[in-house]
Each structure stands twice: as C-alpha cells, then as structure tokens.
Scaffold this motif. Structure first.
Motif, PDB file in Angstrom:
ATOM      1  N   LEU A  47       0.843  -1.196   0.000  1.00 48.66           N
ATOM      2  CA  LEU A  47       0.000   0.000   0.000  1.00 48.66           C
ATOM      3  C   LEU A  47       0.873   1.239   0.000  1.00 48.66           C
ATOM      4  O   LEU A  47       1.921   1.268   0.643  1.00 48.66           O
ATOM      5  CB  LEU A  47      -0.889   0.026   1.245  1.00 48.66           C
ATOM      6  N   VAL A  48       0.420   2.264  -0.712  1.00 48.14           N
ATOM      7  CA  VAL A  48       1.079   3.568  -0.714  1.00 48.14           C
ATOM      8  C   VAL A  48       0.047   4.576  -0.223  1.00 48.14           C
ATOM      9  O   VAL A  48      -1.065   4.637  -0.755  1.00 48.14           O
ATOM     10  CB  VAL A  48       1.580   3.969  -2.120  1.00 48.14           C
ATOM     11  N   VAL A  49       0.424   5.334   0.819  1.00 47.71           N
ATOM     12  CA  VAL A  49      -0.494   6.305   1.412  1.00 47.71           C
ATOM     13  C   VAL A  49       0.150   7.681   1.448  1.00 47.71           C
ATOM     14  O   VAL A  49       1.375   7.787   1.559  1.00 47.71           O
ATOM     15  CB  VAL A  49      -0.913   5.906   2.852  1.00 47.71           C
ATOM     16  N   PRO A  50      -0.656   8.735   1.381  1.00 48.52           N
ATOM     17  CA  PRO A  50      -0.115  10.057   1.674  1.00 48.52           C
ATOM     18  C   PRO A  50       0.066  10.155   3.184  1.00 48.52           C
ATOM     19  O   PRO A  50      -0.724   9.590   3.951  1.00 48.52           O
ATOM     20  CB  PRO A  50      -1.209  11.011   1.184  1.00 48.52           C
ATOM     21  N   LYS A  51       1.088  10.849   3.621  1.00 48.91           N
ATOM     22  CA  LYS A  51       1.288  11.021   5.062  1.00 48.91           C
ATOM     23  C   LYS A  51       0.187  11.876   5.676  1.00 48.91           C
ATOM     24  O   LYS A  51      -0.230  11.641   6.805  1.00 48.91           O
ATOM     25  CB  LYS A  51       2.662  11.632   5.330  1.00 48.91           C
ATOM     26  N   ARG A  52      -0.301  12.838   4.922  1.00 50.03           N
ATOM     27  CA  ARG A  52      -1.388  13.697   5.401  1.00 50.03           C
ATOM     28  C   ARG A  52      -2.704  12.922   5.266  1.00 50.03           C
ATOM     29  O   ARG A  52      -2.992  12.359   4.213  1.00 50.03           O
ATOM     30  CB  ARG A  52      -1.430  14.974   4.573  1.00 50.03           C
ATOM     31  N   HIS A  53      -3.502  12.902   6.313  1.00 49.85           N
ATOM     32  CA  HIS A  53      -4.753  12.143   6.299  1.00 49.85           C
ATOM     33  C   HIS A  53      -5.762  12.754   5.333  1.00 49.85           C
ATOM     34  O   HIS A  53      -5.988  13.960   5.318  1.00 49.85           O
ATOM     35  CB  HIS A  53      -5.374  12.097   7.701  1.00 49.85           C
ATOM     36  N   SER A  54      -6.356  11.915   4.537  1.00 50.35           N
ATOM     37  CA  SER A  54      -7.547  12.225   3.760  1.00 50.35           C
ATOM     38  C   SER A  54      -8.318  10.915   3.646  1.00 50.35           C
ATOM     39  O   SER A  54      -7.714   9.852   3.510  1.00 50.35           O
ATOM     40  CB  SER A  54      -7.215  12.806   2.382  1.00 50.35           C
ATOM     41  N   ALA A  55      -9.618  10.985   3.701  1.00 53.88           N
ATOM     42  CA  ALA A  55     -10.425   9.769   3.785  1.00 53.88           C
ATOM     43  C   ALA A  55     -10.411   8.936   2.510  1.00 53.88           C
ATOM     44  O   ALA A  55     -10.380   7.711   2.566  1.00 53.88           O
ATOM     45  CB  ALA A  55     -11.866  10.115   4.149  1.00 53.88           C
ATOM     46  N   ASP A  56     -10.432   9.614   1.349  1.00 60.55           N
ATOM     47  CA  ASP A  56     -10.633   8.842   0.117  1.00 60.55           C
ATOM     48  C   ASP A  56     -10.255   9.661  -1.109  1.00 60.55           C
ATOM     49  O   ASP A  56      -9.745  10.776  -1.001  1.00 60.55           O
ATOM     50  CB  ASP A  56     -12.085   8.365   0.028  1.00 60.55           C
TER      51      ASP A  56
END
Length: 147
Positions: A47-56
């Motif tokens: 999985l690759v995620v942005p460090k800054r939270h965003s729901a979708d």
C-alpha cells in the motif's frame, strides 16, 4: 479541522505513518509512505499512502494524489524488476460499496504473476462482456454535462 484531527487520531494508517503501529515498511519520502499489505492478494502486495490524512479519492488534495500516484509508479517498476512480477494492478477503493475498509486514501500496488502460487487474486467481473450501449451512452452524457 477538528473532524480531520479526530479521523487521523483513530486512523490505523496514520498510526503506521507515525510509527505507533508496526508495519513492514518499504519506502517513504516527504509526502508518502509505503508498506506491505497484511492481507495480500499476491506476493509483494503493498500500500502507498499520503502522510497527510484524507479519507478517500474524493477528499485527497491534488498534490497528495500526485505524489502518491508517482510513488506507486516507482514502486511498481521495482516490483516488476525485483520481484519478477509479470504485471501490476494499481487499485483504489473509494467508499464502502467499492470495498474501502480503511478510510485513509491509499493505493494498492499489486504485483501479478502467471504462477498462481504467488497470485491469489481473481477478477470480480468477467472481462469481454459488453454492457448495454444505451446505458453506457447515458452515463457518458451525464458525466460530460458536469465535467
């Protein structure tokens, strides 16, 4: 803003990024973090995620979406060369009905293999089955009208 803080405080992926929840980290940069999926569909699924939270997908900031997608591309190239994958699926699930279970935007980088021992994924639909042409045209018309 307090909703975002509440969401990120309870978010497992925010915990992984912060280092309070363990993971098999692959790589990170200033904006993104990549780690192995604990319920993989194939060998090397991550999985690759942005460090800054965003729901979708609907909520993510354009610059975070760009950075996450470019990180996923870089990782996909490495999976092809280093894991010997025969192909790659890049998947995002947006919303419960689209199979999203963790509400922090993420891209699945899923190496695909001819060897079924390394690849447990199957398509959820049957390719090559044309849809209703009128319904397709109507969807295109509705989307084009707002875009």
């Amino acid at each position: 803003m307090s909703d975002l803080l509440d969401a990120s405080a309870q978010c497992v992926f925010c915990g992984i990024v912060a280092g309070t929840i363990p993971c098999a980290k692959v790589t990170e940069d200033a904006t993104t973090f990549a780690f192995m999926d604990i319920d993989p569909g194939s060998d090397g699924h991550l999985l690759v995620v942005p460090k800054r939270h965003s729901a979708d997908l609907v909520e993510i900031l354009p610059e975070d979406l760009t950075a996450t997608t470019l990180a996923a591309q870089r990782i996909a190239k490495a999976a092809l060369s280093e894991l010997g994958a025969d192909g790659i699926n890049l998947l995002n699930c947006c919303g419960t009905e689209a199979w999203q279970t963790i509400f922090h935007f993420h891209l699945h980088v899923i190496p695909r293999y001819r060897d079924r021992g390394k690849d447990r994924m199957e398509l959820p639909f049957e390719p090559g089955m044309p849809g209703d042409a009128e319904a397709i045209a109507e969807s295109a018309r509705m989307l084009a009208a707002v875009l």
